[in-house]
Design a protein around this motif. Structure first.
Motif, PDB file in Angstrom:
ATOM      1  N   ASP A   1       7.905  -0.116  -4.229  1.00  0.00           N
ATOM      2  CA  ASP A   1       8.747   0.716  -4.749  1.00  0.00           C
ATOM      3  C   ASP A   1       8.410   0.697  -6.507  1.00  0.00           C
ATOM      4  OD1 ASP A   1       9.943   1.473  -2.639  1.00  0.00           O
ATOM      5  OD2 ASP A   1      11.632   0.245  -2.941  1.00  0.00           O
ATOM      6  N   GLN A   2       8.175  -0.703  -6.968  1.00  0.00           N
ATOM      7  CA  GLN A   2       7.720  -0.784  -8.321  1.00  0.00           C
ATOM      8  C   GLN A   2       6.567  -0.426  -8.596  1.00  0.00           C
ATOM      9  OE1 GLN A   2       8.151  -4.985  -8.853  1.00  0.00           O
ATOM     10  NE2 GLN A   2      10.441  -4.988  -9.458  1.00  0.00           N
ATOM     11  N   LEU A   3       5.581  -0.413  -7.682  1.00  0.00           N
ATOM     12  CA  LEU A   3       4.355  -0.044  -7.917  1.00  0.00           C
ATOM     13  C   LEU A   3       4.207   1.522  -7.956  1.00  0.00           C
ATOM     14  CD1 LEU A   3       1.851  -2.282  -5.907  1.00  0.00           C
ATOM     15  CD2 LEU A   3       1.565  -1.791  -8.354  1.00  0.00           C
ATOM     16  N   ASN A   4       5.125   2.226  -7.218  1.00  0.00           N
ATOM     17  CA  ASN A   4       5.297   3.733  -7.089  1.00  0.00           C
ATOM     18  C   ASN A   4       5.838   4.155  -8.373  1.00  0.00           C
ATOM     19  OD1 ASN A   4       4.065   3.925  -4.594  1.00  0.00           O
ATOM     20  ND2 ASN A   4       6.181   3.889  -3.521  1.00  0.00           N
ATOM     21  N   GLN A   5       6.735   3.455  -8.890  1.00  0.00           N
ATOM     22  CA  GLN A   5       7.567   3.778  -9.980  1.00  0.00           C
ATOM     23  C   GLN A   5       6.320   3.668 -11.346  1.00  0.00           C
ATOM     24  OE1 GLN A   5      10.723   1.138 -11.238  1.00  0.00           O
ATOM     25  NE2 GLN A   5      11.583   2.618 -12.499  1.00  0.00           N
TER      26      GLN A   5
END
Length: 101
Positions: A73-77
């Motif tokens: 999720d952090q990478l996608n953000q």
């Protein structure tokens, strides 16, 4: 007979005046009580509007923090921010390295 009329007339006038005065005092007292009741009701309504939200609606306590987002999720953000132009190439790569390593 004329002598008797004056004391009776005087007593009737005094008694009638006292009756009217007592009636007006009672009416004012009732009006004041009604105004106080209305004011207390308005104050109660305002207090209910300003009352803090119930405990289940409040933010979680410090010891019950929300779980951190997962790494994907952090990478996608980060990727979304980079694609929007909010992050430069250098900022994106440094944040990605920090996240992964």
């Amino acid at each position: 007979m004329f002598r008797r009329r004056r004391p009776l007339l005087r007593a009737a006038a005094v008694g009638g005046g006292a009756y009217v005065a007592g009636k007006s005092v009672a009416r004012r007292s009732a009006e004041q009580g009604q105004q106080e009741d209305e004011q207390n009701e308005r104050i109660g309504d305002l207090e209910q509007q300003q009352a803090p939200p119930e405990p289940d609606q409040q933010a979680p306590a410090p010891d019950q923090q929300a779980p951190a987002p997962s790494m994907p999720d952090q990478l996608n953000q980060l990727t979304a921010l980079h694609e929007q132009g909010a992050l430069t190439d250098d900022e994106f790569s440094s944040a990605k390295a920090k996240l992964l390593g």
